[in-house]
Enzyme design. Structure first.
Site, short mmCIF file in Angstrom:
data_model
loop_
_atom_site.label_atom_id
_atom_site.label_comp_id
_atom_site.label_asym_id
_atom_site.label_seq_id
_atom_site.Cartn_x
_atom_site.Cartn_y
_atom_site.Cartn_z
N TYR A 17 -41.08 -67.30 126.69
CA TYR A 17 -41.61 -66.69 125.47
C TYR A 17 -41.02 -65.30 125.30
CZ TYR A 17 -44.98 -70.41 124.82
OH TYR A 17 -45.56 -71.63 124.59
N ASP A 36 -42.63 -53.89 123.19
CA ASP A 36 -43.23 -52.58 123.00
C ASP A 36 -43.82 -52.45 121.60
OD1 ASP A 36 -42.38 -52.10 125.57
OD2 ASP A 36 -40.42 -51.45 124.91
N GLY A 82 -34.58 -63.23 106.00
CA GLY A 82 -35.67 -63.13 105.03
C GLY A 82 -36.89 -62.36 105.48
N ASP A 96 -35.70 -51.81 119.93
CA ASP A 96 -34.89 -51.19 120.98
C ASP A 96 -33.49 -51.76 120.79
OD1 ASP A 96 -33.47 -50.73 123.32
OD2 ASP A 96 -35.12 -51.28 124.67
N ASP A 121 -37.38 -45.92 124.70
CA ASP A 121 -36.11 -46.46 124.20
C ASP A 121 -36.28 -47.24 122.89
OD1 ASP A 121 -37.40 -48.70 125.14
OD2 ASP A 121 -35.85 -49.28 126.58
N LYS A 155 -42.87 -49.71 127.06
CA LYS A 155 -43.07 -50.37 128.37
C LYS A 155 -44.39 -51.12 128.43
CE LYS A 155 -39.20 -48.60 129.78
NZ LYS A 155 -38.62 -48.54 128.42
N GLN A 162 -61.37 -41.97 108.87
CA GLN A 162 -62.38 -41.21 108.10
C GLN A 162 -62.97 -42.02 106.94
OE1 GLN A 162 -61.66 -37.95 110.65
NE2 GLN A 162 -63.28 -38.05 109.13
N LYS A 195 -42.80 -60.38 122.88
CA LYS A 195 -43.98 -59.58 123.22
C LYS A 195 -43.52 -58.19 123.57
CE LYS A 195 -46.49 -61.78 126.42
NZ LYS A 195 -47.61 -62.13 127.27
N ARG A 214 -39.22 -53.62 134.59
CA ARG A 214 -38.74 -54.98 134.30
C ARG A 214 -39.75 -55.81 133.52
NH1 ARG A 214 -34.15 -56.02 137.50
NH2 ARG A 214 -33.75 -54.30 138.90
N TYR A 245 -27.50 -48.71 127.13
CA TYR A 245 -28.00 -49.83 127.91
C TYR A 245 -28.73 -50.85 127.04
CZ TYR A 245 -29.07 -52.73 131.64
OH TYR A 245 -29.11 -53.85 132.43
N GLN A 266 -30.56 -55.06 122.10
CA GLN A 266 -31.56 -55.79 122.89
C GLN A 266 -32.59 -56.54 122.05
OE1 GLN A 266 -33.40 -53.92 126.47
NE2 GLN A 266 -35.33 -53.94 125.35
#
Ligand code: 13P
Ligand code: 13P
Ligand code: MG
Ligand code: MG
Length: 364
Positions: free
Chosen positions: A227, A232, A102, A12, A51, A131, A240, A230, A264, A89, A93
């Site tokens: 932390y 999206d 690397g 994002d 996003d 999200k 098959q 984590k 959030r 926005y 991010q």
């Protein structure tokens, strides 16, 4: 034939508007960059879910390849410049560092990769969510590869009957363990039932040893006491011939499960399967969404995509997700809609505690 590597890398780098979608100019910038600089790619497909910009790439350089990761990083940097110009926005991010070092893992973007010998026919599904977090794949991966009520192939297909190995990562202690299913299923569920900490990173066939699924689970970075990383997530599943049929891989999404993320990054909500045309989360910045794009890989070329959740047979899942959303939203700031204190991405607790410190009295 050389082995094919499928690399799905996402980031994002600026939302349009807020955290709901990606501006077309960013996608164009990324496509131009891959066309010009990624001549070593066999093929690529660029899209977005909410996003998040998604780079789906094939090549012959293997996983964790520096050139491939740098290409993705530079494409995201180029898109960030556009995002800044448009004042989108949260521009940049997911680019947590100023310079590429690397390997793109741990630097913000999510990465799901696998290298394999292309089979006579090679159907794959790229799952992409917005999200939510990588643990969101635990429930569907368990159903696809270990639940006979979801995947009858586990019972009736001789090439699946031995089951699958699950590589599970502990995101806090940075440890990994491989569970052999079905016999270690109950042990595994103790862990993967807690998707905020234990995430399925990869799944392997016990018949052939081949990789069957790979997710963007990666170690977390402890930055400024929190932390991060984590984000999206994406997940790639081969289908098959000794692996789940396409329909078996899609079936877990017919009944939305609850995942952490949403507003959030601090609320539980249902993971709503949706088509590319419905993938811009708006209600309360959600609910969390998942898109499934199918490709046949042919000599490394991405033949597709097929937008699987455009199928009206997922309408009920969307309706259930909307009902669940109504219900969970009615809980407002209370758990279990709001995440537990440990998992909140935003919190005012330290400030409030400080202000109240003189008023906190012992209970006798
Ligand atoms: P076909 O008989 O259409 O090839 O389907 C086989 C299958 O695996 C369906 O899930
Ligand atoms: P993203 O992780 O998709 O940027 O969403 C963040 C957020 O705060 C949504 O409310
Ligand atoms: Mg965002
Ligand atoms: Mg997002």
């Amino acid at each position: 034939m050389p082995k094919v590597t499928l690399s799905v890398i996402k980031a994002d780098v600026g939302g349009f508007v807020g955290h709901s979608s990606v501006h077309p100019e960013l996608l164009e910038t990324v496509r131009e960059h891959l066309t010009k600089e990624g001549t070593f790619l066999t093929d690529f497909y660029v899209t977005h879910v909410g996003d998040d910009i998604e780079l789906i790439m094939t090549h012959e350089k293997g996983v964790d390849n520096e050139e491939v990761h740098k290409l993705a990083w530079d494409a995201f940097v180029a898109a960030t410049d556009v995002a800044k110009k448009l004042k989108l926005y949260g521009a940049g991010q997911d680019l947590l560092s100023d310079a590429f070092s690397g390997n793109i893992k741990g630097m913000g973007p999510g990465v799901a990769e696998m290298e394999f010998e292309e089979r006579r026919s090679e159907p794959v599904i790229v799952f992409m969510a917005d999200k939510t977090e990588p643990g969101a794949w635990n429930f569907p991966l368990f159903k696809m590869f270990a639940d006979p009520f979801n995947t009858p192939g586990l019972v009736i297909d001789p090439s699946m009957h031995k089951g699958f190995d699950f590589e599970v990562h502990d995101l806090i202690d940075n440890k990994k363990v491989t569970f052999h299913c079905p016999e270690e299923m109950y042990d595994m569920l103790v862990f993967i039932g807690a998707p905020g900490r234990y995430c399925v990173r990869a799944v392997f066939s016990r018949t052939t040893g081949e990789i069957a699924a790979s997710s963007s689970t990666q170690r977390l970075n402890l930055m400024a006491g929190r932390y991060v990383g984590k984000d999206d997530p994406v997940c790639v599943v081969r289908c098959q011939s000794g692996l789940p049929a396409v329909g078996e891989a899609l079936e877990p999404f017919a009944r939305p499960h609850l995942v952490a993320g949403w507003m959030r990054g601090s609320h539980h909500g249902p993971l709503m399967p949706c088509s590319m045309t419905q993938c811009n989360p708006t209600r309360f910045d959600g609910p969390p969404r998942v898109v499934a794009l199918g490709f046949q890989i042919s000599s490394g070329k991405l033949i597709g995509p097929q937008d699987f959740f455009a199928d009206p047979s997922y309408d009920n899942a969307r309706m259930i997700a909307n009902h669940l959303s109504d219900y969970l939203r009615s809980l407002g700031p209370f758990e279990p809609h709001r995440l537990g204190l440990e998992d909140l991405e935003y919190t005012t607790m330290p400030d409030v505690m400080k202000r109240l410190s003189g008023r906190l009295l012992p209970i006798d």
